[in-house]
Design an enzyme around this catalytic site. Structure first.
Site, short mmCIF file in Angstrom:
data_model
loop_
_atom_site.label_atom_id
_atom_site.label_comp_id
_atom_site.label_asym_id
_atom_site.label_seq_id
_atom_site.Cartn_x
_atom_site.Cartn_y
_atom_site.Cartn_z
CG HIS A 20 3.85 5.72 4.86
ND1 HIS A 20 2.83 6.62 4.99
CD2 HIS A 20 3.36 4.54 5.31
CE1 HIS A 20 1.77 6.03 5.48
NE2 HIS A 20 2.06 4.76 5.69
CD GLU A 22 5.73 9.74 1.51
OE1 GLU A 22 4.71 10.24 1.05
OE2 GLU A 22 5.78 8.55 1.92
CB CYS A 49 -0.24 9.61 4.94
SG CYS A 49 1.20 9.50 6.01
CB CYS A 58 4.37 11.40 4.90
SG CYS A 58 4.74 9.64 5.13
#
Length: 314
Positions: A20, A22, A49, A58
């Site tokens: 992701h 992040e 998430c 995350c």
């Protein structure tokens, strides 16, 4: 990711199942800036998430790296994620700011949120019509728009996972359905062919990209995947279910009128992009009717592009 008004890390989510944004932003922080993470602000378009999926949560990473400030625009409509990250992070004394540039954030994540919440791809209807309201002439290939509009359509193809046409469009227009006038990936080509009428020398069989043919008459051809399907009232839902299970999150429906009208009648569309060309046909196949006002109008060298948003789609 920002510390002391300086960007120290940037990242974005790429293909399904990959890191992701992040994670990528943190991985891109240079060694000499790592000590700044603990005083940084993480800016993301989508709520971080909070569940184990293809990747770890995350929110766990944010807590592990001791990031104190998190700012995001849009909520994640994934089941068991929606609105949870703020609760998780706030309980650990993180500063969470939600809703900045909310409209822009929702625009950026519209495809993903439609996919996870409605369990179908984000559906874009695309067609061109003459100024007097015809999409074409029966059994005749006609090109209405200019080359600039055509290039734009190829750009759109590069941005979606799949593109769908009906049998008559495949036979009469014999389209490639690729984005050869633009760069990037080609979408998965999908055609309906109930009785196996599409000729084997059609451009759809040229192996330029993944191709599916939904049919009741199975054939064998290494260039395409034939999918046996009943052509009844469940045809379109069956196609959308196949796309969902194959992780295809966006679909352009390019016509013709019968197929487009089927999606409109079932209220299975999220956006419509309609070119109105400065040409008169006088007769022919009537263009589909969109019963709401266009949200955007753009002139493209004489063509007018109308964009519609369906806020109550099925």
């Amino acid at each position: 990711m920002v510390a002391n008004d300086q960007i120290i890390g940037e990242g974005f989510t790429s293909v399904y199942g990959s890191n992701h944004a992040e994670v990528n932003a943190l991985q891109n922080v240079k060694k000499y800036n790592i000590n700044k993470i603990a005083s940084s602000t993480l800016y993301v378009s989508l709520e971080p998430c909070s569940i184990h999926g293809k990747t770890p949560p995350c929110t766990d990473l944010i807590l592990e790296k001791k990031i104190p400030n998190i700012v995001y625009s849009a909520l994640d409509k994934t089941e068991n994620v929606y609105s949870q990250s703020e609760k998780i992070l706030s309980r650990q004394n993180r500063n969470v700011d939600f809703g900045i540039q909310k409209e822009l954030g929702n625009e950026l994540v519209k495809i993903r949120n439609t996919f996870v919440s409605k369990k179908r791809p984000y559906i874009i209807l695309k067609f061109a019509q003459s100024i007097d309201g015809y999409i074409g002439v029966k059994n005749k290939a006609i090109w209405l728009t200019n080359t600039f509009s055509k290039t734009l359509v190829h750009k759109w193809r590069s941005e979606v996972d799949a593109i769908l046409i009906g049998t008559n469009t495949a036979i009469i227009d014999n389209p490639n359905l690729t984005n050869r006038l633009y760069f990037g990936k080609n979408p998965t080509r999908i055609a309906l062919d109930r009785n196996g009428r599409i000729p084997t020398d059609s451009k759809l069989f040229n192996q330029h990209t993944e191709t599916w043919i939904f049919t009741e008459k199975m054939k064998s051809n290494a260039a395409v995947e034939f999918i046996k399907t009943d052509f009844d009232e469940n045809l379109i839902p069956s196609i959308l279910d196949k796309l969902y299970k194959s992780k295809k999150s966006s679909l352009i429906v390019e016509g013709g009128a019968q197929l487009l009208n089927s999606f409109i009648e079932m209220n299975l569309w999220d956006e419509a992009r309609v070119f109105v060309a400065p040409k008169m046909l006088g007769h022919g196949v009537a263009a589909p009717k969109i019963s709401i006002e266009a949200t955007k109008r753009v002139m493209i060298m004489g063509d007018e592009l109308l964009v519609y948003r369906n806020l109550d789609s099925g």
